[in-house]
Design a protein around this motif. Structure first.
Motif, PDB file in Angstrom:
ATOM      1  N   ALA A  72       0.856  -1.193   0.000  1.00  0.00           N
ATOM      2  CA  ALA A  72       0.000   0.000   0.000  1.00  0.00           C
ATOM      3  C   ALA A  72       0.887   1.235   0.000  1.00  0.00           C
ATOM      4  CB  ALA A  72      -0.918   0.005   1.222  1.00  0.00           C
ATOM      5  N   THR A  73       0.333   2.337  -0.498  1.00  0.00           N
ATOM      6  CA  THR A  73       1.019   3.628  -0.503  1.00  0.00           C
ATOM      7  C   THR A  73       0.000   4.703  -0.160  1.00  0.00           C
ATOM      8  OG1 THR A  73       2.537   2.868  -2.235  1.00  0.00           O
ATOM      9  CG2 THR A  73       2.412   5.233  -1.842  1.00  0.00           C
ATOM     10  N   LEU A  74       0.350   5.584   0.773  1.00  0.00           N
ATOM     11  CA  LEU A  74      -0.579   6.615   1.219  1.00  0.00           C
ATOM     12  C   LEU A  74       0.109   7.970   1.255  1.00  0.00           C
ATOM     13  CD1 LEU A  74      -1.050   3.907   3.320  1.00  0.00           C
ATOM     14  CD2 LEU A  74      -3.154   5.198   3.606  1.00  0.00           C
ATOM     15  N   VAL A  75      -0.660   9.023   0.962  1.00  0.00           N
ATOM     16  CA  VAL A  75      -0.177  10.395   1.063  1.00  0.00           C
ATOM     17  C   VAL A  75      -0.049  10.766   2.540  1.00  0.00           C
ATOM     18  CG1 VAL A  75      -0.738  12.802   0.577  1.00  0.00           C
ATOM     19  CG2 VAL A  75      -1.190  11.040  -1.145  1.00  0.00           C
ATOM     20  N   LEU A  76       1.001  11.495   2.883  1.00  0.00           N
ATOM     21  CA  LEU A  76       1.142  11.990   4.246  1.00  0.00           C
ATOM     22  C   LEU A  76       1.705  13.403   4.226  1.00  0.00           C
ATOM     23  CD1 LEU A  76       4.176  10.525   6.207  1.00  0.00           C
ATOM     24  CD2 LEU A  76       4.031  10.386   3.744  1.00  0.00           C
ATOM     25  N   SER A  77       1.746  14.044   5.367  1.00  0.00           N
ATOM     26  CA  SER A  77       2.235  15.415   5.468  1.00  0.00           C
ATOM     27  C   SER A  77       3.740  15.460   5.194  1.00  0.00           C
ATOM     28  CB  SER A  77       1.932  15.989   6.854  1.00  0.00           C
ATOM     29  OG  SER A  77       0.533  16.020   7.090  1.00  0.00           O
ATOM     30  N   GLY A  78       4.227  16.666   4.907  1.00  0.00           N
ATOM     31  CA  GLY A  78       5.608  16.821   4.493  1.00  0.00           C
ATOM     32  C   GLY A  78       6.623  16.753   5.623  1.00  0.00           C
ATOM     33  N   ASP A  79       7.863  16.388   5.257  1.00  0.00           N
ATOM     34  CA  ASP A  79       9.014  16.379   6.157  1.00  0.00           C
ATOM     35  C   ASP A  79       8.829  15.402   7.309  1.00  0.00           C
ATOM     36  OD1 ASP A  79      11.551  17.130   6.964  1.00  0.00           O
ATOM     37  OD2 ASP A  79      10.841  18.837   8.152  1.00  0.00           O
ATOM     38  N   ILE A  80       8.443  14.178   6.999  1.00  0.00           N
ATOM     39  CA  ILE A  80       8.304  13.150   8.040  1.00  0.00           C
ATOM     40  C   ILE A  80       9.672  12.815   8.612  1.00  0.00           C
ATOM     41  CG2 ILE A  80       8.396  11.284   6.313  1.00  0.00           C
ATOM     42  CD1 ILE A  80       6.567   9.670   8.216  1.00  0.00           C
ATOM     43  N   ASP A  81       9.711  12.589   9.936  1.00  0.00           N
ATOM     44  CA  ASP A  81      10.981  12.263  10.590  1.00  0.00           C
ATOM     45  C   ASP A  81      10.875  11.057  11.509  1.00  0.00           C
ATOM     46  OD1 ASP A  81      13.782  13.153  10.781  1.00  0.00           O
ATOM     47  OD2 ASP A  81      13.324  13.427  12.904  1.00  0.00           O
ATOM     48  N   ASP A  82       9.709  10.829  12.105  1.00  0.00           N
ATOM     49  CA  ASP A  82       9.524   9.668  12.975  1.00  0.00           C
ATOM     50  C   ASP A  82       8.207   8.980  12.655  1.00  0.00           C
ATOM     51  OD1 ASP A  82      11.785   9.268  14.635  1.00  0.00           O
ATOM     52  OD2 ASP A  82      11.282  11.066  15.773  1.00  0.00           O
ATOM     53  N   LEU A  83       8.195   7.654  12.849  1.00  0.00           N
ATOM     54  CA  LEU A  83       7.038   6.842  12.489  1.00  0.00           C
ATOM     55  C   LEU A  83       6.928   5.690  13.481  1.00  0.00           C
ATOM     56  CD1 LEU A  83       4.812   6.209  10.337  1.00  0.00           C
ATOM     57  CD2 LEU A  83       6.559   4.908   9.096  1.00  0.00           C
ATOM     58  N   PHE A  84       5.708   5.446  13.985  1.00  0.00           N
ATOM     59  CA  PHE A  84       5.513   4.421  15.006  1.00  0.00           C
ATOM     60  C   PHE A  84       4.251   3.626  14.725  1.00  0.00           C
ATOM     61  CE2 PHE A  84       7.666   8.068  16.771  1.00  0.00           C
ATOM     62  CZ  PHE A  84       8.788   7.499  17.345  1.00  0.00           C
ATOM     63  N   TYR A  85       4.313   2.328  15.012  1.00  0.00           N
ATOM     64  CA  TYR A  85       3.152   1.453  14.869  1.00  0.00           C
ATOM     65  C   TYR A  85       2.614   1.117  16.246  1.00  0.00           C
ATOM     66  CZ  TYR A  85       0.278  -2.628  13.815  1.00  0.00           C
ATOM     67  OH  TYR A  85      -0.768  -3.505  13.717  1.00  0.00           O
ATOM     68  N   ASP A  86       1.322   1.367  16.453  1.00  0.00           N
ATOM     69  CA  ASP A  86       0.626   1.082  17.703  1.00  0.00           C
ATOM     70  C   ASP A  86      -0.188  -0.192  17.485  1.00  0.00           C
ATOM     71  OD1 ASP A  86      -1.017   0.948  19.914  1.00  0.00           O
ATOM     72  OD2 ASP A  86      -1.630   3.048  19.868  1.00  0.00           O
TER      73      ASP A  86
END
Length: 347
Positions: free
Chosen positions: A263-277
């Protein structure tokens, strides 16, 4: 919030109908942006506290948490310091100064040791977890960055240099092995039940797959369409790897069995951290554009962006604690606004 649309006097009946339809489309789009949640939905993250970080300048990098001691450690890279926060009292606790571009941070409660990687002088510094007194310094880690702990083997992994993962024991007395990569490693994730390490290598436009037992790269998954892949999160039971890309801004979901996009999704710009809950089946993405993006996982192949929570431009460094069900966001000093730590409760 109310919205109004300016309607011009139509010249013909057909143009009037077309313009009316267009204005309805615009109105629907504006309302959808203003109301990101469905009626009756509660926000996924609720801001519960803001802790000032007085005198801290520049950008932040990575976090670590002492869950039992209720302390949070934040690498203030631009300030050459590590900031300790008392989560129980909701206040700034201590600053470790004199560091050199601190980046990765790791706290090991069983040994009561705090590890801080320094990018400028290429060291890994080890501090006593109680007094925060410096105990030792391991050199030879040029451009030291992310630090991870392998609970299965007791090894510490650190990304550094033009492309390598260093492997050390829990005392970090020496570099026991160095696994060569095609470029400088950014975020990386270790399997808990398997032996692989997934590593973002943005300069090489790939995700490298490292076998910890072989201490070698066994696969390289290309990132050609969506590049500048910096943050990463892992849903190991569902065999899904989440990769945050900046060019263009996308969340890419990879199948860890094949390396292919699911899958591919649009997200906000300049992502730096990502976490799965895993408990809430959500993803939290902190983006320097000034938003926390929240994605809902319907199943392994289907996701939707549920919210864009406004923060502040440049606030892109974050940490998620599954044990405390809290999300922490470091907000840098900008203009007349001091640096601060924002604490969100997961709902």
């Amino acid at each position: 919030m109310s919205w109004s649309v300016l309607l011009l006097r139509p010249r013909t009946a057909n143009s009037a109908l077309a313009e009316t339809k267009m204005n309805r489309i615009i109105l629907i789009a504006l309302v959808s942006l203003a109301l990101p949640l469905r009626a009756g939905d509660a926000p996924a993250l609720q801001l519960t506290a803001t802790i000032p970080l007085p005198g801290v300048q520049g950008r932040f990098d990575h976090f670590a948490i002492d869950t039992k001691g209720q302390r949070l450690f934040v690498a203030a890279l631009g300030n050459n310091s590590l900031e300790a926060v008392d989560l129980a009292a909701g206040r700034h606790l201590h600053s470790i100064t004199g560091l050199h571009k601190p980046t990765g941070v790791l706290f090991l409660p069983d040994r009561n040791r705090l590890f801080v990687a320094n990018g400028d002088d290429g060291t890994l510094k080890v501090f006593d977890g109680t007094s925060l007194r410096l105990l030792s310094t391991l050199p030879g880690l040029d451009d030291a960055d992310n630090v991870r702990f392998d609970a299965r083997t007791g090894s510490i992994y650190l990304g550094y240099g033009d492309g390598a993962l260093a492997v050390m024991g829990q005392a970090a007395e020496k570099i026991e092995a160095s696994i060569k990569l095609a470029g400088h490693p950014e975020s990386f994730q270790l399997e808990r039940t398997g032996t692989r390490v997934f590593v973002n290598v943005p300069d090489a436009r790939q995700v490298a797959v490292v076998d910890r037992e072989k201490q070698a790269v066994v696969a390289a998954w290309p990132m050609e369409t969506f590049t500048a892949n910096f943050p990463m999160a892992l849903d190991e039971p569902n065999r899904r790897l989440f990769v945050g890309c900046r060019r263009p801004a996308r969340l890419v979901v990879l199948d860890t069995a094949t390396g292919r996009p699911a899958a591919t999704l649009v997200l906000s710009g300049d992502i730096d951290d990502l976490f799965y809950d895993a408990a809430q089946r959500r993803l939290y993405a902190s983006c320097g554009e000034g938003f926390i993006d929240v994605f809902a996982q319907r199943d392994a192949d289907h996701y939707e962006r549920r919210e864009r929570i406004p923060t502040r431009a440049g606030a892109r460094t974050a940490y998620f604690s599954a044990e405390r069900a809290e999300f922490y966001l470091a907000v840098p000093h900008r203009g007349g606004q001091d640096a601060e730590l924002r604490i969100y409760q997961v709902r």
